[in-house]
Design a protein around this motif. Structure first.
Motif, PDB file in Angstrom:
ATOM      1  N   PRO A 117       0.609  -1.184  -0.068  1.00  0.00           N
ATOM      2  CA  PRO A 117      -0.057   0.044  -0.159  1.00  0.00           C
ATOM      3  C   PRO A 117       0.782   1.220  -0.154  1.00  0.00           C
ATOM      4  N   VAL A 119       0.639   3.867   1.535  1.00  0.00           N
ATOM      5  CA  VAL A 119       0.964   4.334   2.968  1.00  0.00           C
ATOM      6  C   VAL A 119       2.255   3.851   3.627  1.00  0.00           C
ATOM      7  N   VAL A 120       2.884   2.728   3.153  1.00  0.00           N
ATOM      8  CA  VAL A 120       4.114   2.215   3.555  1.00  0.00           C
ATOM      9  C   VAL A 120       5.156   2.766   2.874  1.00  0.00           C
ATOM     10  N   PHE A 122       5.086   6.202   1.572  1.00  0.00           N
ATOM     11  CA  PHE A 122       5.251   7.559   0.975  1.00  0.00           C
ATOM     12  C   PHE A 122       6.095   8.322   1.873  1.00  0.00           C
ATOM     13  N   VAL A 123       6.765   7.920   3.029  1.00  0.00           N
ATOM     14  CA  VAL A 123       7.554   8.788   3.743  1.00  0.00           C
ATOM     15  C   VAL A 123       8.808   8.650   3.137  1.00  0.00           C
ATOM     16  N   LEU A 209      -3.519  10.314  -1.345  1.00  0.00           N
ATOM     17  CA  LEU A 209      -2.290  10.330  -0.174  1.00  0.00           C
ATOM     18  C   LEU A 209      -1.214  10.845  -0.841  1.00  0.00           C
ATOM     19  N   VAL A 213       0.969  15.005  -0.154  1.00  0.00           N
ATOM     20  CA  VAL A 213       2.016  15.233   0.428  1.00  0.00           C
ATOM     21  C   VAL A 213       2.978  15.978  -0.693  1.00  0.00           C
TER      22      VAL A 213
ATOM     23  N   GLN B 245      -6.442   0.063   5.231  1.00  0.00           N
ATOM     24  CA  GLN B 245      -5.642   1.172   5.008  1.00  0.00           C
ATOM     25  C   GLN B 245      -6.694   2.420   4.702  1.00  0.00           C
ATOM     26  N   PHE B 247      -8.343   5.777   5.209  1.00  0.00           N
ATOM     27  CA  PHE B 247      -7.504   6.858   5.725  1.00  0.00           C
ATOM     28  C   PHE B 247      -8.473   8.269   5.138  1.00  0.00           C
ATOM     29  N   ALA B 266      -3.452   4.020   9.145  1.00  0.00           N
ATOM     30  CA  ALA B 266      -2.793   5.002   8.176  1.00  0.00           C
ATOM     31  C   ALA B 266      -2.944   6.274   8.304  1.00  0.00           C
ATOM     32  N   THR B 269      -0.162   7.469  10.746  1.00  0.00           N
ATOM     33  CA  THR B 269       1.168   7.452   9.939  1.00  0.00           C
ATOM     34  C   THR B 269       1.190   8.570   9.238  1.00  0.00           C
ATOM     35  N   TYR B 270       0.137   9.068   8.821  1.00  0.00           N
ATOM     36  CA  TYR B 270       0.201  10.514   8.147  1.00  0.00           C
ATOM     37  C   TYR B 270       0.194  11.602   9.057  1.00  0.00           C
ATOM     38  N   SER B 285       3.900   2.499   9.657  1.00  0.00           N
ATOM     39  CA  SER B 285       3.537   1.775   8.261  1.00  0.00           C
ATOM     40  C   SER B 285       3.810   0.513   8.114  1.00  0.00           C
TER      41      SER B 285
END
Lengths: 274, 307
Positions: A117, A119-120, A122-123, A209, A213, B245, B247, B266, B269-270, B285
């Motif tokens: 996903p 979310v894993v 994106f950082v 998402l 960002v 997930q 969000f 999620a 995490t954000y 995450s």
């Protein structure tokens, strides 16, 4: 027999009622988008707009720069689709029809990352993209989605079914792999390309998402990012405006869906992965 | 016939040269994908894992040498944070309540539509599927509007004499509201998958059961559902990967509130990312990823057993 027909009538009546309820949010959205702020705040709410107004829409097209957001969404989606169609097909072809060292490993990697996903990743992706100086650029919005494991999987599965004899015949005639790929394989791949194109366009258009960002100024916002920031900012209760924005995001995709529903539904039924 | 070896030798060298050439060509075909996928997927995927064992913060983007290895400190901090535990609880509830609801509605629709045929069925199919293609952000806006204290939902409830709550600002009702919206948006996907599954149930099994005097309900319980089991499991896994997930719904409708009642993993995490706590965000995450990977693993097993 009459019992059966009666049963069917009941079923369809219930289904129709259900369907109307299901689509009610869309109707409510469309109706609300043409109400003025006074009417939208009225208690109890009016059903049919008393004085239909296009003001909410003209705000979007005026000082809210809808066309910029729309073009951003469209540019990102089209580039993402093109990238996926070309690059995923190429890998799919190699995986389906060629033998080479590392093939098994490549395919296994594709399969393992099928479900990763956003979310894993994106950082670190954000850190990388900032380091590359790409933050707030189209490249940042497009590059991470230019290929996708699901596309590789889809194309490979279809290409496995292309008869080997067809390719052998072309090879004997002296055609190179690139030529075989472009002239013989790709023209046969209409159905999976349509499915992949639609799935990719859809997920790009609705993607949230990462653009949230990666796009940091209004001139790079995609539609969902723009709408979400308006709807949580000072316009949080300006529902007429927000509903008009929702209509503007949803209508293009709904039109596309109705026109190409066969491919959408086939895509879901065959891949089961989206 | 006297020297059958020579041609074989020649063939094998030509063959190996050809094979090597084909390997180059094949990797050439894979090159654009390998580059993009490697840089934008594999590197961040491993990077996220790596960062979760460091004290990486937003400031370290400029000076990456100030980053320290901190072992499992971020994970300890994570599980020590009541907000993260709350986020796991919320995500778990979202999945555990949302999945059976979505599946039940989708199965009912698929069963109802399976008996019919032609244009009318495709009309229903398109209608119930339509929410799936829409942007969650966009539909969240209208749902927020519907769920206002004096919005459409409460007006409808007042018709039957019920005073509805302020759905999204009530810590009891906020999460159920988001679940309801998720059901609405995702039923279409499962309906299509279940319909495809139902169409694969052989007709003669039904006829045999009918001969034995089994009624409609009995056939559903004893014939259709057992035969549909792999499809049902597959659907459950597919949807749960998405639900894990969640969000956007929370971002637009509740901002994770009230009182973290709709704070998902999620979203957590954000938020940590927003605070510049990249190490902690990566750890959070990865916990989510681990759960999703486990669920996906189950799916692979199912897909394989289907073949």
């Amino acid at each position: 027999m009459s019992f059966r027909i009666k049963g069917r009538t009941v079923t369809y009546t219930v289904l129709t009622a259900g369907l109307l309820a299901w689509l009610l949010p869309f109707a409510w959205m469309a109706l609300g988008s043409v109400k003025n702020q006074g009417e939208i705040l009225r208690r109890p709410p009016t059903w049919w707009p008393e004085n239909p107004t296009g003001e909410n829409y003209s705000q979007w097209f005026g000082h809210l720069h809808f066309s910029t957001f729309f073009m951003n969404s469209l540019i990102v989606a089209v580039l993402t689709v093109l990238g996926n169609l070309v690059f995923c097909s190429m890998v799919g072809y190699a995986l389906a029809k060629m033998e080479f060292p590392g093939k098994k490993l490549l395919f296994a990697t594709v399969m393992v990352t099928l479900m990763v996903p956003g979310v894993v990743t994106f950082v670190p992706l954000f850190v990388m993209v900032s380091k590359m100086g790409l933050l707030n650029s189209y490249a940042a919005l497009v590059l991470p989605f230019l290929t996708a494991p699901i596309g590789v999987f889809l194309m490979r599965q279809f290409m496995l079914g292309i008869p080997e004899a067809l390719l052998e015949a072309a090879r004997i005639d002296g055609a190179g792999e690139l030529r075989i790929f472009a002239r013989i394989v790709m023209p046969l791949c209409g159905p999976p390309l349509a499915t992949l194109g639609i799935l990719t366009f859809l997920s790009s258009w609705n993607n949230f998402l990462w653009p949230l960002v990666a796009a940091q100024s209004e001139d790079r916002y995609t539609l969902p990012v723009a709408l979400s920031l308006y709807s949580t900012g000072q316009n949080a209760t300006n529902y007429g405006l927000l509903l008009a924005g929702s209509v503007l995001i949803i209508v293009p995709i709904l039109l596309l869906f109705v026109a190409l529903q066969r491919y959408f539904i086939q895509g879901v039924a065959t891949t089961g992965l989206k | 016939m006297t020297s059958p070896r020579t041609p074989t030798v020649v063939n094998s060298t030509v063959g190996s040269r050809l094979r090597r050439k084909q390997a180059y060509i094949a990797w050439g075909f894979c090159l654009p994908f390998v580059l993009v996928f490697g840089i934008f997927m594999l590197v961040p995927l491993l990077g996220s894992f790596g960062m979760s064992f460091t004290d990486f913060t937003a400031r370290d983007i400029r000076s990456p040498f100030a980053v320290n290895f901190v072992g499992i400190d971020q994970y300890t901090a994570l599980f020590g944070d009541p907000r993260f535990r709350q986020a796991m609880l919320v995500t778990g509830l979202f999945v555990v309540v949302g999945i059976p609801l979505t599946m039940t509605v989708a199965l009912a629709l698929a069963l109802a539509l399976n008996s019919g045929s032609g244009r009318i069925v495709s009309l229903f199919r398109v209608g119930f599927y339509a929410p799936v293609v829409t942007s969650i952000v966009a539909v969240s806006v209208v749902w927020r509007y519907i769920l206002q204290p004096e919005g459409l939902a409460n007006q409808a409830l007042s018709l039957i004499g019920i005073q509805g709550p302020d759905w999204l600002n009530d810590s009891t009702w906020a999460l159920p509201s988001l679940i309801l919206m998720a059901v609405w948006r995702n039923v279409g996907t499962l309906m299509i998958i279940f319909l495809a599954g139902l169409q694969a149930v052989p007709q003669d099994v039904h006829e045999a059961a009918m001969m034995d005097g089994a009624g409609g309900f009995r056939r559903l319980i004893s014939v259709t559902l057992p035969l549909l089991r792999p499809t049902l499991l597959l659907g459950a896994v597919l949807i749960s990967v998405g639900y894990l997930q969640f969000f956007e719904e929370a971002f637009v409708m509740t901002k994770g509130g009230p009182l973290d009642a709709t704070l998902s993993v999620a979203y957590y995490t954000y938020q940590q990312f927003g605070f510049g706590e990249y190490g902690l965000a990566s750890a959070a995450s990865y916990v989510l990823f681990l759960v999703i990977a486990l669920v996906s693993l189950v799916q692979f097993r199912l897909l394989r057993s289907q073949d």
